[in-house]
Motif scaffolding. Structure first.
Motif, short mmCIF file in Angstrom:
data_model
loop_
_atom_site.label_atom_id
_atom_site.label_comp_id
_atom_site.label_asym_id
_atom_site.label_seq_id
_atom_site.Cartn_x
_atom_site.Cartn_y
_atom_site.Cartn_z
N ILE A 20 14.02 2.06 -10.74
CA ILE A 20 13.73 3.49 -10.73
C ILE A 20 14.96 4.30 -10.32
N LEU A 21 15.68 3.81 -9.31
CA LEU A 21 16.83 4.55 -8.79
C LEU A 21 18.08 4.39 -9.65
N ALA A 22 18.08 3.42 -10.54
CA ALA A 22 19.24 3.23 -11.43
C ALA A 22 19.31 4.39 -12.42
N PRO A 23 20.51 4.92 -12.64
CA PRO A 23 20.62 6.06 -13.56
C PRO A 23 20.32 5.65 -15.01
N LYS A 24 19.46 6.43 -15.63
CA LYS A 24 19.10 6.19 -17.03
C LYS A 24 19.14 7.48 -17.84
N ASN A 25 19.59 8.56 -17.24
CA ASN A 25 19.51 9.86 -17.89
C ASN A 25 20.63 10.11 -18.89
N ALA A 85 0.83 -1.20 0.00
CA ALA A 85 0.00 0.00 0.00
C ALA A 85 0.87 1.26 0.00
N LEU A 86 1.93 1.25 0.79
CA LEU A 86 2.86 2.37 0.81
C LEU A 86 3.53 2.54 -0.55
N PHE A 87 3.89 1.43 -1.17
CA PHE A 87 4.53 1.48 -2.48
C PHE A 87 3.58 2.05 -3.54
N ILE A 88 2.35 1.59 -3.55
CA ILE A 88 1.38 2.10 -4.53
C ILE A 88 1.11 3.58 -4.29
N SER A 89 1.02 3.99 -3.03
CA SER A 89 0.83 5.41 -2.72
C SER A 89 2.01 6.24 -3.21
N SER A 90 3.21 5.72 -3.03
CA SER A 90 4.40 6.42 -3.50
C SER A 90 4.41 6.52 -5.02
N CYS A 91 4.04 5.44 -5.68
CA CYS A 91 3.97 5.46 -7.15
C CYS A 91 2.96 6.50 -7.64
N LEU A 92 1.79 6.52 -7.00
CA LEU A 92 0.78 7.49 -7.40
C LEU A 92 1.24 8.91 -7.14
N TYR A 93 1.93 9.12 -6.02
CA TYR A 93 2.48 10.45 -5.73
C TYR A 93 3.41 10.91 -6.86
N VAL A 94 4.29 10.04 -7.28
CA VAL A 94 5.25 10.40 -8.32
C VAL A 94 4.55 10.56 -9.67
N VAL A 97 5.62 17.61 -11.94
CA VAL A 97 7.00 17.53 -12.39
C VAL A 97 7.51 16.13 -12.07
N PHE A 98 8.01 15.46 -13.08
CA PHE A 98 8.53 14.09 -12.89
C PHE A 98 10.05 14.17 -12.96
N ALA A 99 10.64 14.73 -11.92
CA ALA A 99 12.09 14.92 -11.90
C ALA A 99 12.73 13.90 -10.97
N ASP A 100 14.05 13.83 -11.03
CA ASP A 100 14.79 12.85 -10.24
C ASP A 100 14.57 13.00 -8.74
N TYR A 101 14.43 14.22 -8.26
CA TYR A 101 14.26 14.39 -6.82
C TYR A 101 12.92 13.86 -6.32
N HIS A 102 11.95 13.69 -7.19
CA HIS A 102 10.70 13.04 -6.79
C HIS A 102 10.89 11.53 -6.58
N LEU A 103 11.89 10.97 -7.21
CA LEU A 103 12.12 9.53 -7.15
C LEU A 103 12.82 9.09 -5.87
N ILE A 104 13.33 10.04 -5.08
CA ILE A 104 14.06 9.70 -3.86
C ILE A 104 13.15 8.96 -2.87
N VAL A 105 11.84 9.12 -3.01
CA VAL A 105 10.91 8.42 -2.13
C VAL A 105 11.07 6.90 -2.24
N PHE A 106 11.58 6.43 -3.37
CA PHE A 106 11.75 4.99 -3.55
C PHE A 106 12.97 4.43 -2.83
N ALA A 107 13.77 5.28 -2.23
CA ALA A 107 14.89 4.82 -1.41
C ALA A 107 14.40 4.22 -0.09
N ILE A 108 13.17 4.53 0.30
CA ILE A 108 12.64 4.01 1.57
C ILE A 108 12.40 2.50 1.50
N PHE A 109 12.11 1.96 0.34
CA PHE A 109 11.78 0.54 0.25
C PHE A 109 12.97 -0.37 0.52
N PRO A 110 14.15 -0.10 -0.02
CA PRO A 110 15.31 -0.91 0.40
C PRO A 110 15.64 -0.73 1.89
#
Length: 131
Positions: free
Chosen positions: A89-94, A35-44, A49-62
């Motif tokens: 998501i956190l892997a660099p692809k830019n 549920a937390l993961f889906i909420s985080s996905c929906l937030y992003v 703005v879909f920028a890299d700093y929005h993706l930092i929320v995915f660091a909580i899962f590891p």
């Protein structure tokens, strides 16, 4: 004019996913981790703005995964999809560009949408939820 329609479709799809997730969570079929993961996905996905700093929320899962004192994968497979998705998501692809557009712009939302669909499909199929 088309951007307003696209934004409306994204909003309605996000709300439908959120409502479905809340229903499944309160019927005790969706784990708090999922549920937390889906909420985080929906937030992003729903942010303007879909920028890299929005993706930092995915660091909580590891961090949540590592903080548990027992082998969670053997006892609870709900950690697998969020962990793999967080890693992707956190892997660099830019640094990969096609015609001046970064692959990250397409891949990150696609990865999140696929992860949400997989979690909800797995939950509905395996736990026999009647909707």
């Amino acid at each position: 004019p088309n951007i307003d329609l696209i934004n409306l479709i994204i909003l309605l799809a996000g709300l439908c996913i959120f409502i479905l997730s809340v229903i499944i969570f309160f019927t005790k079929k969706l784990t708090p981790y999922e549920a937390l993961f889906i909420s985080s996905c929906l937030y992003v996905l729903m942010s303007s703005v879909f920028a890299d700093y929005h993706l930092i929320v995915f660091a909580i899962f590891p961090i949540l995964f590592i903080s548990n004192n027992y082998n969670v994968i053997e006892k609870d497979e709900s950690y697998i999809i969020p962990m793999v998705t967080s890693a992707l998501i956190l892997a660099p692809k830019n640094f990969i560009f096609i015609k001046g557009i970064s692959l990250q712009i397409v891949l990150n939302p696609l990865i999140l949408i696929i992860a949400i669909i997989l979690i909800l499909y797995k939950t509905i199929k395996n736990k026999k939820i009647k909707i």
